[in-house]
Design an enzyme around this catalytic site. Structure first.
Site, mmCIF file in Angstrom:
data_model
loop_
_atom_site.group_PDB
_atom_site.id
_atom_site.type_symbol
_atom_site.label_atom_id
_atom_site.label_comp_id
_atom_site.label_asym_id
_atom_site.label_seq_id
_atom_site.Cartn_x
_atom_site.Cartn_y
_atom_site.Cartn_z
ATOM 1 C CD GLU A 39 44.833 35.345 9.175
ATOM 2 O OE1 GLU A 39 45.318 34.627 8.285
ATOM 3 O OE2 GLU A 39 44.062 34.896 10.048
ATOM 4 C CB CYS A 194 37.960 18.836 4.762
ATOM 5 S SG CYS A 194 37.644 18.457 3.036
HETATM 6 N N1 ADE Z 1 45.437 29.893 8.638
HETATM 7 C C1 ADE Z 1 45.416 31.144 8.169
HETATM 8 N N2 ADE Z 1 44.783 31.964 9.014
HETATM 9 C C2 ADE Z 1 44.376 31.204 10.054
HETATM 10 C C3 ADE Z 1 43.687 31.462 11.263
HETATM 11 N N3 ADE Z 1 43.289 32.691 11.555
HETATM 12 N N4 ADE Z 1 43.448 30.431 12.090
HETATM 13 C C4 ADE Z 1 43.891 29.208 11.775
HETATM 14 N N5 ADE Z 1 44.536 28.894 10.667
HETATM 15 C C5 ADE Z 1 44.792 29.881 9.821
#
Ligand code: ADE
Length: 355
Positions: A39, A194
């Site tokens: 993250e 989307c």
């Molecule tokens: N963007 C932010 N966190 C994400 C995740 N865990 N999986 C895919 N896209 C993301």
């Protein structure tokens, strides 16, 4: 939006995720550490870019203790190219705080997660949902766009009243016992279906629930934020001596904290780049540096800045300072030094042309 309709949307998203989930490395064995790292990386960076960085990171720093014990230089070197380097220093500081204050375990409460440097509500909720399976809806810009379109809600996704509405809708749609799948489904749905500029409404499984699609406003919702790129000119001196290039280290805080760079800086408004180079070298290195020839001029984008970097091959007229933050670095050791992308690009070109 009606509660029943929101519940239907939540159920359909989870079902869709069951067969269409993207195969992403942090989804395999989503431990709190792997979720936290992913993250941090995914904030401001697209999934496709993050995958390689995530895999290398896990090889080098397989757990929070390994990361806490690493030097900042190694951390920054591994982050190099991902941009927004404050994320790397914050992740490193978070790992050290987790080891020092939380006995090496990533906390499972929102209040404690929010104490970690660089962890805001979004990352805290993502860790709680994906790693600890807590019943929380995770909202980022993509999720806000999806719900604004479903509800036909116009405005900026960042406006206070819009955020409150989005929070209420995402909570109401969250099916109990499926927090992780629901939130990740929304992320995939926002990226794959989307999409911001090119939503795939024709084949969308939420088409019958979407007010924006029904009224033909999917391209106008949400209102795009106004972004004005600020143009900046910078100069850099490429000083080469006996197979080494002269670099200095940036201060430990601020932009590109702790990274290495060529001597140089901002060109003043009415100044000519070459004059700026002489001024900056004189002020910072105590010698004007003779510019021999212009090497390149490259344009680079950082956040909201468009930077034009002018670089000259230079010869110092006097001895240059050598200390903890200024050194002659052998060209073949450059890879071990964290450099901002523009400098890396420039030095790769220079190195290439000398070999
Ligand atoms: N963007 C932010 N966190 C994400 C995740 N865990 N999986 C895919 N896209 C993301």
């Amino acid at each position: 939006m009606q509660k029943r309709s929101l519940q239907t949307i939540g159920r359909r998203l989870v079902k869709w995720y069951g067969c269409a989930a993207r195969d992403l490395p942090w989804r395999v064995d989503p431990t709190p550490y792997r979720v936290l790292v992913s993250e941090f990386m995914l904030q401001q960076t697209v999934v496709g870019t993050v995958i390689g960085y995530f895999d290398r990171w896990m090889t080098q720093f397989p757990d929070v203790k390994a990361l806490a014990a690493a030097s900042e230089r190694r951390v920054l070197a591994l982050w190099q190219g991902l941009g927004y380097y404050r994320r790397a220093t914050n992740l490193h500081r978070s790992a050290r705080m987790i080891v020092a204050d939380f006995d090496g375990r990533i906390p499972d409460s929102r209040a404690e997660l929010l104490k970690l440097p660089g962890v805001g509500p979004y990352i805290a909720d993502a860790v709680l949902s994906f790693a600890f399976h807590r019943h929380v809806a995770v909202v980022d810009a993509n999720v806000a766009r999806v719900f604004m379109r479903l509800a036909g809600r116009e405005g900026l996704a960042t406006a206070g009243d819009v955020r409150r509405d989005v929070a209420a809708w995402t909570d109401a749609a969250l099916p109990s016992g499926h927090s992780s799948a629901y939130n990740q489904a929304l992320m995939d749905f926002g990226s794959v279906v989307c999409r911001s500029r090119t939503p795939l409404c024709t084949d969308c499984f939420l088409r019958d629930r979407c007010e924006a699609q029904r009224t033909g406003r999917q391209y106008d919702i949400p209102t795009p934020p106004k972004r004005r790129l600020k143009k900046i000119r910078t100069v850099a001196a490429v000083l080469i001596r006996e197979g080494c290039v002269y670099l200095r280290r940036r201060p430990p805080t601020g932009l590109f904290a702790g990274m290495w760079e060529l001597p140089g800086g901002r060109v003043d408004d009415a100044e000519r780049p070459r004059a700026a180079l002489t001024r900056i070298c004189r002020d910072e290195l105590g010698t004007p540096c003779q510019s021999e020839r212009k090497l390149t001029q490259l344009v680079h984008h950082y956040t909201v800045h468009e930077v034009t970097l002018h670089a000259w091959l230079c010869t110092p007229t006097e001895r240059l300072p050598e200390d903890a933050t200024h050194r002659w670095v052998p060209l073949d050791e450059l890879d071990a030094y964290p450099l901002p992308s523009a400098e890396r690009k420039l030095l790769d070109t220079t190195r290439g042309s000398r070999q």
